[in-house]
Enzyme design. Structure first.
Site, short mmCIF file in Angstrom:
data_model
loop_
_atom_site.label_atom_id
_atom_site.label_comp_id
_atom_site.label_asym_id
_atom_site.label_seq_id
_atom_site.Cartn_x
_atom_site.Cartn_y
_atom_site.Cartn_z
N TRP A 112 15.82 17.63 -26.80
CA TRP A 112 16.61 17.10 -25.67
C TRP A 112 16.63 15.58 -25.67
CZ3 TRP A 112 12.57 20.46 -25.47
CH2 TRP A 112 11.32 19.93 -25.15
N GLU A 160 14.92 19.83 -18.39
CA GLU A 160 13.99 19.48 -17.32
C GLU A 160 13.62 20.70 -16.48
OE1 GLU A 160 12.22 16.93 -17.08
OE2 GLU A 160 13.24 15.70 -18.56
N THR A 218 6.48 24.72 -17.86
CA THR A 218 6.24 25.24 -19.20
C THR A 218 5.98 24.08 -20.15
OG1 THR A 218 7.80 26.99 -18.61
CG2 THR A 218 7.20 26.83 -20.92
N GLY A 249 8.98 32.47 -18.42
CA GLY A 249 8.33 32.77 -17.14
C GLY A 249 9.01 32.08 -15.97
N TYR A 250 8.46 32.28 -14.79
CA TYR A 250 9.03 31.69 -13.57
C TYR A 250 10.55 31.84 -13.56
CZ TYR A 250 4.41 29.59 -13.23
OH TYR A 250 3.07 29.39 -13.17
N TYR A 293 11.97 15.21 -8.58
CA TYR A 293 11.71 14.84 -9.97
C TYR A 293 12.95 15.08 -10.85
CZ TYR A 293 10.66 15.02 -14.81
OH TYR A 293 10.77 14.82 -16.15
N ASP A 345 6.82 13.13 -12.08
CA ASP A 345 6.24 14.47 -12.19
C ASP A 345 4.72 14.36 -12.22
OD1 ASP A 345 5.62 13.51 -14.69
OD2 ASP A 345 6.45 15.22 -15.79
N CYS A 360 -2.75 9.37 -21.82
CA CYS A 360 -3.41 9.43 -20.51
C CYS A 360 -3.50 10.92 -20.14
CB CYS A 360 -2.58 8.63 -19.51
SG CYS A 360 -3.50 8.07 -18.08
N CYS A 370 -4.28 2.89 -25.58
CA CYS A 370 -3.31 2.81 -24.48
C CYS A 370 -2.62 1.43 -24.42
CB CYS A 370 -4.01 3.08 -23.14
SG CYS A 370 -2.83 2.98 -21.78
N1 ADE Z 1 8.05 16.99 -19.25
C1 ADE Z 1 8.98 16.88 -18.31
N2 ADE Z 1 10.06 16.22 -18.76
C2 ADE Z 1 9.82 15.91 -20.04
C3 ADE Z 1 10.55 15.26 -21.05
N3 ADE Z 1 11.77 14.81 -20.83
N4 ADE Z 1 9.97 15.11 -22.26
C4 ADE Z 1 8.73 15.58 -22.47
N5 ADE Z 1 7.99 16.21 -21.58
C5 ADE Z 1 8.53 16.39 -20.37
#
Ligand code: ADE
Length: 370
Positions: A40, A53, A59, A97-98, A136, A154, A208, A219
């Site tokens: 993505w 998202e 997940t 899931g969910y 979010y 998030d 982190c 970091c």
């Molecule tokens: N967790 C939530 N959104 C994310 C994203 N765009 N890339 C990686 N982990 C995520």
């Protein structure tokens, strides 16, 4: 999150503390060098951001990867998603899931078609008005896909910012969430909102870390991290106790006639709505109770074998399952409403069965006991 927080545009006129002024550039530069190549992120569009998202909400990244492109091949755009056949949609979601996320996604697509002419809106408040889209996700679509200077906060970002600011408040409370969201909003750089937002998430995923010591030695923002300076980063964030899950003992019946297996469609509302399941009952059944339940479907048991117990955690419920495999004769009358008895190949390829039952689904190709 309080109403005040839900409604905020994500843009914040307050100035961040001067000591954090270098943070956005450090995060953006680090992200551009170190980000994982994720599907993505390689091709970005509002639709791809929306789908990824929502999938990523509960997940892990590794679990989402194989589903993402497959889902997009099945539902390539908002219109196809808004018209989705429910069984096909559940099947495309199976394993993530969910499932309420998938239902809300379709509802959201319908709303986008009806209210926004099929175009995913750009504004944070329009996004927030859609089904299944919270602060979010609204922030993520606005910032990552549309490049708007909006915060996307998030769990990763709460952890990172609680550590950077040494905030020992409970991050599950609206007050602390709101405070950290305000801080992130005030830091979003106008020239790179997406890379900043994803950079904070990436820092949380790679450096982190949750429930483990943070990798402060690598970091990029260690020099301005108060949690590090005070030696308390590892103890943050503070999270109040979540409510305990309610225990539900259930008996699962895998009822088979040759290579066909009985499935039941769950009701359209409630837990795992509209998905397919092996017949299951509240309580721990004796063998006799299991056989009585099979007869109540008009089926004649030939053989019964106990199956290994299994458990599944939902958000608020824990299922502790015991099971029986019951071999039955060929059904000699129609199955009750809502029941089907597909062949194994058909069952596995066409029926969405929640992962709560995976201990039983997994063994459908095992040889049958004699
Ligand atoms: N967790 C939530 N959104 C994310 C994203 N765009 N890339 C990686 N982990 C995520």
């Amino acid at each position: 999150m309080s109403d005040r927080n839900r409604d905020r545009s994500g843009e914040n006129p307050d100035r961040p503390p001067a000591c954090l002024a270098p943070l956005p550039a450090l995060i953006v530069d680090w992200y551009r060098e170190n980000r994982r190549r994720l599907p993505w992120r390689e091709t970005v569009s509002p639709y791809r951001t929306l789908i990824s998202e929502i999938m990523l909400q509960q997940t892990r990244v590794e679990a989402v990867k194989p589903y993402f492109e497959r889902f997009l091949a099945t539902f390539p755009d908002i219109v196809s998603l808004s018209d989705a056949d429910d069984d096909l949609l559940n099947k495309a979601w199976e394993g993530l899931g969910y499932y309420s996320r998938a239902r809300n996604l379709k509802k959201c697509a319908r709303e986008i078609v009806d209210r926004f002419g099929g175009v995913i809106p750009q504004s944070y408040s329009d996004l927030l008005s859609l089904s299944g889209i919270g602060p979010y996700t609204a922030g993520a679509i606005a910032a990552f896909a549309y490049g708007q200077p909006v915060a996307a906060v998030d769990g990763n970002v709460l952890r990172v910012t609680a550590r950077i600011t040494a905030d020992s408040g409970d991050v599950l409370t609206p007050t602390v969430k709101g405070r950290l969201t305000d801080l992130v909003s005030s830091l979003v750089p106008k020239d790179a909102p997406g890379d900043f937002g994803q950079g904070l998430i990436e820092l949380g995923a790679l450096v982190c870390l949750p429930n483990r010591p943070p990798k402060c030695d690598v970091c990029p923002v260690r020099a301005l991290c108060r949690g590090y300076a005070e030696g308390i980063a590892e103890r943050l964030p503070v999270r109040g106790k979540k409510t305990e899950r309610k225990l539900d003992r259930r008996t699962v019946l895998v009822i088979r006639s040759g290579t066909r297996t009985l499935l039941h469609k769950r009701p359209a509302r409630g837990l795992l709505a509209g998905l397919w399941e092996f017949p299951n009952f509240s309580g721990g059944f004796s063998e006799k109770e299991a056989l009585d339940a099979v007869r109540a479907y008009g089926l004649e048991p030939l053989r019964v074998v106990s199956l290994d117990p299994s458990r599944h955690l939902f958000t608020h419920i824990e299922w502790q399952m015991t099971g029986y495999l019951v071999l039955v004769g060929e059904p000699d009358r129609p199955l009750p409403d809502g029941f089907v008895m597909p062949e194994t190949d058909d069952l596995l390829s066409r029926y969405a069965i929640p992962s709560a039952f995976s201990a039983y689904t997994r063994r459908l190709r095992d040889p049958l006991p004699r």
